[in-house]
Design a protein around this motif. Structure first.
Motif, short mmCIF file in Angstrom:
data_model
loop_
_atom_site.label_atom_id
_atom_site.label_comp_id
_atom_site.label_asym_id
_atom_site.label_seq_id
_atom_site.Cartn_x
_atom_site.Cartn_y
_atom_site.Cartn_z
N VAL A 60 0.83 -1.21 0.00
CA VAL A 60 0.00 0.00 0.00
C VAL A 60 0.86 1.26 0.00
CG1 VAL A 60 -1.73 1.32 1.29
CG2 VAL A 60 -1.90 -1.17 1.14
N CYS A 61 0.59 2.16 -0.94
CA CYS A 61 1.29 3.44 -1.00
C CYS A 61 1.04 4.22 0.29
CB CYS A 61 0.80 4.24 -2.20
SG CYS A 61 1.49 5.92 -2.29
N ALA A 62 2.11 4.66 0.92
CA ALA A 62 1.99 5.35 2.20
C ALA A 62 1.23 6.66 2.10
CB ALA A 62 3.39 5.62 2.77
N TYR A 63 1.20 7.26 0.93
CA TYR A 63 0.58 8.57 0.76
C TYR A 63 -0.81 8.49 0.14
CZ TYR A 63 5.40 9.85 1.63
OH TYR A 63 6.65 9.96 2.20
N LEU A 64 -0.96 7.67 -0.88
CA LEU A 64 -2.23 7.58 -1.58
C LEU A 64 -3.17 6.54 -0.97
CD1 LEU A 64 -3.69 8.85 -3.95
CD2 LEU A 64 -2.64 7.14 -5.45
N SER A 65 -2.62 5.60 -0.21
CA SER A 65 -3.41 4.56 0.46
C SER A 65 -4.15 3.67 -0.53
CB SER A 65 -4.40 5.18 1.46
OG SER A 65 -3.72 5.94 2.43
N SER A 141 -17.84 10.49 -3.42
CA SER A 141 -17.18 11.39 -4.37
C SER A 141 -15.69 11.17 -4.45
CB SER A 141 -17.45 12.85 -3.97
OG SER A 141 -16.78 13.17 -2.77
N GLY A 142 -15.12 10.54 -3.41
CA GLY A 142 -13.68 10.34 -3.35
C GLY A 142 -12.92 11.53 -2.82
N ARG A 143 -13.63 12.56 -2.38
CA ARG A 143 -12.97 13.79 -1.91
C ARG A 143 -12.26 13.58 -0.58
NH1 ARG A 143 -14.21 18.67 1.17
NH2 ARG A 143 -16.15 17.72 1.95
N ILE A 144 -11.04 14.11 -0.47
CA ILE A 144 -10.28 14.08 0.78
C ILE A 144 -10.21 15.50 1.34
CG2 ILE A 144 -7.95 13.85 1.73
CD1 ILE A 144 -7.51 11.42 0.13
N TYR A 145 -10.33 15.61 2.66
CA TYR A 145 -10.30 16.92 3.30
C TYR A 145 -9.84 16.76 4.74
CZ TYR A 145 -14.81 15.25 5.07
OH TYR A 145 -15.79 14.51 5.66
N PRO A 146 -9.38 17.83 5.40
CA PRO A 146 -8.96 17.73 6.80
C PRO A 146 -10.15 17.47 7.72
CG PRO A 146 -8.06 19.70 5.74
CD PRO A 146 -9.11 19.15 4.82
N ASN A 147 -9.92 16.73 8.75
CA ASN A 147 -10.94 16.52 9.78
C ASN A 147 -11.34 17.88 10.36
OD1 ASN A 147 -12.42 15.93 12.10
ND2 ASN A 147 -11.12 14.22 12.69
N LEU A 167 -3.41 14.81 -3.59
CA LEU A 167 -4.20 13.67 -3.12
C LEU A 167 -5.67 13.80 -3.51
CD1 LEU A 167 -2.77 13.18 0.50
CD2 LEU A 167 -2.21 11.87 -1.56
N ASP A 168 -6.11 15.03 -3.73
CA ASP A 168 -7.52 15.25 -4.03
C ASP A 168 -7.75 15.62 -5.50
OD1 ASP A 168 -10.17 15.22 -3.00
OD2 ASP A 168 -10.22 17.41 -3.05
N ASP A 169 -6.78 15.29 -6.36
CA ASP A 169 -7.00 15.62 -7.77
C ASP A 169 -8.06 14.68 -8.36
OD1 ASP A 169 -5.75 13.20 -8.51
OD2 ASP A 169 -3.85 14.15 -8.97
N SER A 170 -8.51 15.00 -9.56
CA SER A 170 -9.65 14.28 -10.14
C SER A 170 -9.36 12.79 -10.33
CB SER A 170 -10.04 14.90 -11.48
OG SER A 170 -8.95 14.87 -12.40
N GLY A 171 -8.15 12.46 -10.72
CA GLY A 171 -7.81 11.05 -10.92
C GLY A 171 -7.85 10.25 -9.65
N ASN A 172 -7.31 10.81 -8.57
CA ASN A 172 -7.32 10.11 -7.29
C ASN A 172 -8.72 10.03 -6.70
OD1 ASN A 172 -4.56 9.56 -7.29
ND2 ASN A 172 -4.07 11.56 -6.42
N ARG A 173 -9.50 11.09 -6.89
CA ARG A 173 -10.91 11.02 -6.46
C ARG A 173 -11.63 9.87 -7.17
NH1 ARG A 173 -14.28 16.57 -5.59
NH2 ARG A 173 -12.90 17.64 -4.12
N GLU A 174 -11.38 9.76 -8.47
CA GLU A 174 -12.07 8.75 -9.27
C GLU A 174 -11.74 7.34 -8.78
OE1 GLU A 174 -12.87 5.75 -12.11
OE2 GLU A 174 -10.82 6.40 -11.66
#
Length: 210
Positions: A60-65, A141-147, A167-174
């Motif tokens: 597992v990628c440590a950043y993208l999970s 939606s795949g959106r990442i955001y701070p708690n 991390l929240d670009d369109s490709g990673n969201r998809e």
């Protein structure tokens, strides 16, 4: 991004990476307590640890999970502290993070990326305290955001990491949204989700969607 639990140094690392690397640094008269001089060509012995890194961190990628298929050559060794800044950590297992090549290239030598070893959450221990996680994910939606419950300094640090790595670009969201959709429609089960997209799995558990 979710917390990554540091794994112990694998058997054989001392001889196949550390000893060879330090020997090369000595031969080049490189001081370990100063930044790396420009123009130095390093022996990439860290690459000899990539199979171990992939195995220890379950691919597992440590950043993208997300899971990185080893045979595709997309996995890489990220030096969390840049080689140019800390020669003493160039050949140290504790400084390595398993990263997909895209995340590694985006991180480069920037110092405003949070360390997956140090961010707070308990996703790998069940039951966990859901208030403690720093990064939140909207599965549909795949959106990442701070708690939102974080203090301002922590929220700022999380957002900087998201922006720096894309991390929240369109490709990673998809990717994340597609995994969630596959799970919801029966295209994969929870075990598959946990292996291939653990951040999405974390949110499924947190929202009691299992």
């Amino acid at each position: 991004m979710i917390h990554v639990e540091p794994q112990p140094e694998p058997e054989g690392f001392e001889t196949k990476v550390r000893q060879k690397g330090l020997k090369d640094l000595r031969q080049k008269n490189i001081a370990l307590d100063r930044p790396l001089p420009t123009g130095i060509e390093l022996k990439p012995y860290w690459r000899d640890s990539l199979d171990d890194l992939h195995e220890k961190y379950r691919g597992v990628c440590a950043y993208l999970s997300v899971y990185i298929e080893r045979v595709e050559g997309a996995a890489s060794v990220d030096h969390f502290v840049a080689k140019s800044k800390r020669p003493d950590l160039i050949y140290e297992w504790s400084n390595y993070r398993l990263a997909c090549s895209v995340m590694n290239s985006r991180k480069r030598e920037y110092e405003d990326v949070l360390d997956p070893f140090e961010i707070e959450d308990d996703w790998f221990r069940l039951p966990f305290e859901i208030e403690d996680d720093w990064f939140r994910l909207e599965p549909a939606s795949g959106r990442i955001y701070p708690n939102p419950e974080l203090g301002d300094p922590e929220k700022t640090a999380v957002q900087r990491t998201i922006d720096r790595l894309g991390l929240d670009d369109s490709g990673n969201r998809e990717i994340r949204a597609r995994r969630f959709y596959e799970y919801c429609t029966g295209g994969c089960d929870s075990d598959f989700l946990r292996k291939y997209s653990p951040f999405v799995y974390f949110e499924v558990v947190r929202n009691e969607l299992l």
